[in-house]
Scaffold this motif. Sequence first.
Motif, PDB file in Angstrom:
ATOM      1  N   VAL A 153       0.845  -1.190   0.000  1.00 52.18           N
ATOM      2  CA  VAL A 153       0.000   0.000   0.000  1.00 52.18           C
ATOM      3  C   VAL A 153       0.886   1.247   0.000  1.00 52.18           C
ATOM      4  O   VAL A 153       2.023   1.212   0.464  1.00 52.18           O
ATOM      5  CB  VAL A 153      -0.922   0.018   1.225  1.00 52.18           C
ATOM      6  CG1 VAL A 153      -1.881  -1.158   1.204  1.00 52.18           C
ATOM      7  CG2 VAL A 153      -0.119   0.025   2.523  1.00 52.18           C
ATOM      8  N   SER A 154       0.345   2.330  -0.560  1.00 51.92           N
ATOM      9  CA  SER A 154       1.117   3.564  -0.595  1.00 51.92           C
ATOM     10  C   SER A 154       0.158   4.748  -0.538  1.00 51.92           C
ATOM     11  O   SER A 154      -0.979   4.606  -0.080  1.00 51.92           O
ATOM     12  CB  SER A 154       2.001   3.597  -1.849  1.00 51.92           C
ATOM     13  OG  SER A 154       3.028   4.538  -1.695  1.00 51.92           O
ATOM     14  N   SER A 192      -2.682   0.947   9.727  1.00 51.84           N
ATOM     15  CA  SER A 192      -1.311   0.670   9.286  1.00 51.84           C
ATOM     16  C   SER A 192      -1.025   1.294   7.926  1.00 51.84           C
ATOM     17  O   SER A 192       0.107   1.698   7.644  1.00 51.84           O
ATOM     18  CB  SER A 192      -1.059  -0.843   9.240  1.00 51.84           C
ATOM     19  OG  SER A 192      -1.908  -1.481   8.304  1.00 51.84           O
ATOM     20  N   THR A 193      -2.039   1.397   7.071  1.00 55.05           N
ATOM     21  CA  THR A 193      -1.858   2.038   5.765  1.00 55.05           C
ATOM     22  C   THR A 193      -1.623   3.532   5.932  1.00 55.05           C
ATOM     23  O   THR A 193      -0.731   4.104   5.291  1.00 55.05           O
ATOM     24  CB  THR A 193      -3.091   1.793   4.876  1.00 55.05           C
ATOM     25  OG1 THR A 193      -3.257   0.386   4.676  1.00 55.05           O
ATOM     26  CG2 THR A 193      -2.935   2.479   3.525  1.00 55.05           C
ATOM     27  N   LEU A 194      -2.411   4.166   6.777  1.00 52.46           N
ATOM     28  CA  LEU A 194      -2.255   5.604   6.998  1.00 52.46           C
ATOM     29  C   LEU A 194      -0.887   5.937   7.596  1.00 52.46           C
ATOM     30  O   LEU A 194      -0.326   6.998   7.322  1.00 52.46           O
ATOM     31  CB  LEU A 194      -3.368   6.110   7.908  1.00 52.46           C
ATOM     32  CG  LEU A 194      -4.768   6.154   7.283  1.00 52.46           C
ATOM     33  CD1 LEU A 194      -5.827   6.333   8.363  1.00 52.46           C
ATOM     34  CD2 LEU A 194      -4.860   7.261   6.241  1.00 52.46           C
ATOM     35  N   ALA A 195      -0.339   5.023   8.405  1.00 53.70           N
ATOM     36  CA  ALA A 195       0.944   5.260   9.067  1.00 53.70           C
ATOM     37  C   ALA A 195       2.147   4.858   8.216  1.00 53.70           C
ATOM     38  O   ALA A 195       3.286   5.142   8.597  1.00 53.70           O
ATOM     39  CB  ALA A 195       0.987   4.493  10.393  1.00 53.70           C
ATOM     40  N   ALA A 200       8.682   7.260  -1.869  1.00 53.98           N
ATOM     41  CA  ALA A 200      10.084   7.648  -1.701  1.00 53.98           C
ATOM     42  C   ALA A 200      10.613   7.201  -0.339  1.00 53.98           C
ATOM     43  O   ALA A 200      11.773   6.791  -0.218  1.00 53.98           O
ATOM     44  CB  ALA A 200      10.234   9.159  -1.864  1.00 53.98           C
ATOM     45  N   GLY A 201       9.758   7.273   0.687  1.00 56.26           N
ATOM     46  CA  GLY A 201      10.169   6.854   2.020  1.00 56.26           C
ATOM     47  C   GLY A 201      10.502   5.370   2.075  1.00 56.26           C
ATOM     48  O   GLY A 201      11.502   4.962   2.683  1.00 56.26           O
ATOM     49  N   LEU A 202       9.685   4.545   1.429  1.00 55.38           N
ATOM     50  CA  LEU A 202       9.974   3.115   1.392  1.00 55.38           C
ATOM     51  C   LEU A 202      11.232   2.841   0.575  1.00 55.38           C
ATOM     52  O   LEU A 202      12.049   1.987   0.953  1.00 55.38           O
ATOM     53  CB  LEU A 202       8.786   2.343   0.816  1.00 55.38           C
ATOM     54  CG  LEU A 202       8.982   0.830   0.693  1.00 55.38           C
ATOM     55  CD1 LEU A 202       9.387   0.205   2.020  1.00 55.38           C
ATOM     56  CD2 LEU A 202       7.722   0.169   0.136  1.00 55.38           C
ATOM     57  N   ALA A 203      11.418   3.565  -0.511  1.00 55.50           N
ATOM     58  CA  ALA A 203      12.627   3.394  -1.321  1.00 55.50           C
ATOM     59  C   ALA A 203      13.885   3.654  -0.498  1.00 55.50           C
ATOM     60  O   ALA A 203      14.889   2.937  -0.617  1.00 55.50           O
ATOM     61  CB  ALA A 203      12.586   4.316  -2.536  1.00 55.50           C
ATOM     62  N   ARG A 204      13.834   4.652   0.378  1.00 60.88           N
ATOM     63  CA  ARG A 204      14.987   4.949   1.240  1.00 60.88           C
ATOM     64  C   ARG A 204      15.248   3.799   2.217  1.00 60.88           C
ATOM     65  O   ARG A 204      16.403   3.435   2.476  1.00 60.88           O
ATOM     66  CB  ARG A 204      14.762   6.256   2.002  1.00 60.88           C
ATOM     67  CG  ARG A 204      14.938   7.505   1.136  1.00 60.88           C
ATOM     68  CD  ARG A 204      14.975   8.766   1.977  1.00 60.88           C
ATOM     69  NE  ARG A 204      13.700   9.028   2.642  1.00 60.88           N
ATOM     70  CZ  ARG A 204      12.706   9.731   2.095  1.00 60.88           C
ATOM     71  NH1 ARG A 204      12.841  10.225   0.873  1.00 60.88           N
ATOM     72  NH2 ARG A 204      11.597   9.951   2.770  1.00 60.88           N
ATOM     73  N   PHE A 221      -3.091   4.630  -9.440  1.00 64.05           N
ATOM     74  CA  PHE A 221      -2.911   6.035  -9.060  1.00 64.05           C
ATOM     75  C   PHE A 221      -2.096   6.230  -7.784  1.00 64.05           C
ATOM     76  O   PHE A 221      -2.176   7.283  -7.149  1.00 64.05           O
ATOM     77  CB  PHE A 221      -4.271   6.740  -8.920  1.00 64.05           C
ATOM     78  CG  PHE A 221      -5.164   6.583 -10.122  1.00 64.05           C
ATOM     79  CD1 PHE A 221      -4.877   7.251 -11.299  1.00 64.05           C
ATOM     80  CD2 PHE A 221      -6.266   5.751 -10.066  1.00 64.05           C
ATOM     81  CE1 PHE A 221      -5.695   7.108 -12.418  1.00 64.05           C
ATOM     82  CE2 PHE A 221      -7.092   5.600 -11.173  1.00 64.05           C
ATOM     83  CZ  PHE A 221      -6.803   6.268 -12.353  1.00 64.05           C
ATOM     84  N   GLY A 222      -1.339   5.213  -7.391  1.00 69.95           N
ATOM     85  CA  GLY A 222      -0.509   5.351  -6.205  1.00 69.95           C
ATOM     86  C   GLY A 222      -1.125   4.808  -4.938  1.00 69.95           C
ATOM     87  O   GLY A 222      -0.526   4.916  -3.866  1.00 69.95           O
ATOM     88  N   VAL A 223      -2.308   4.222  -5.028  1.00 63.27           N
ATOM     89  CA  VAL A 223      -2.892   3.533  -3.876  1.00 63.27           C
ATOM     90  C   VAL A 223      -1.965   2.390  -3.458  1.00 63.27           C
ATOM     91  O   VAL A 223      -1.841   2.054  -2.275  1.00 63.27           O
ATOM     92  CB  VAL A 223      -4.300   3.006  -4.217  1.00 63.27           C
ATOM     93  CG1 VAL A 223      -4.816   2.050  -3.150  1.00 63.27           C
ATOM     94  CG2 VAL A 223      -5.266   4.168  -4.387  1.00 63.27           C
TER      95      VAL A 223
END
Length: 237
Positions: A153-154, A192-195, A200-204, A221-223
């Motif tokens: 999720v994103s 947990s999805t909202l948090a 980009a944060g996960l990529a880091r 669309f980035g969901v």
Amino acid sequence: MTRASLDKQPADVAAMFDGTAERYDLMNSLMTGGQDRRWRREVVRALEARPGERVLDLAAGTGTSSVPFAEAGADTVACDFSLGMLRVGVRRQADVTGLRFVAGDALRLPFADASFDAVTISFGLRNVADTGLALRELRRVAKPGGRLVICEVSHPPNALLALGHKAHLRYGLPLLARVSSNPDSYRYLAESTLAWPDQAGLARLIQDAGWGGVRWRDLTFGVVALHHAVNPSVKTA
């Protein structure tokens, strides 16, 4: 029924998924409007499992996501720490050749170093108590040059879509979850999805765990986002 919280204690998370095992795949399809099938197909394309390879599908649950890798000829391991999920998977996927189920914790994977040509996890990384450690464990069991694909999720980058997505998580999802055998598990899903960090944060986090070539692309669309990486041929600390 057990309800996990955002501290993600392993026993609570495992027990929560035990309680949703029988209807887990059905609820996923209902909640995503069938988009979960498309997302699984995208993971299969991204991972490019080949005959003779060894593939680890972590947090595989009932093994629905693992079947295509086995059908492609890969020696596939569906690993999860929910025994309830694994029991359902063993029963449902009994006729699938090249697929086996293994109970295991993402933070202490029960596999030797450099065991797999490719590793993947779909909608499970946000459920572990230590994301960085799980990513390092995945890297440990991947061969040098091994491939990583994460489907998780994103957050939609479009502000209007992001607002609607948050409203769905906060209000729509709990209503739909009433047909579940464990409604509280879907309230946890929303929280947990909202948090969870954005793309980009996960990529880091992936890069910090030592993976190379990290990139991502948005789905729906980035969901949801699909992150790719490669285990460097030369190990780094």
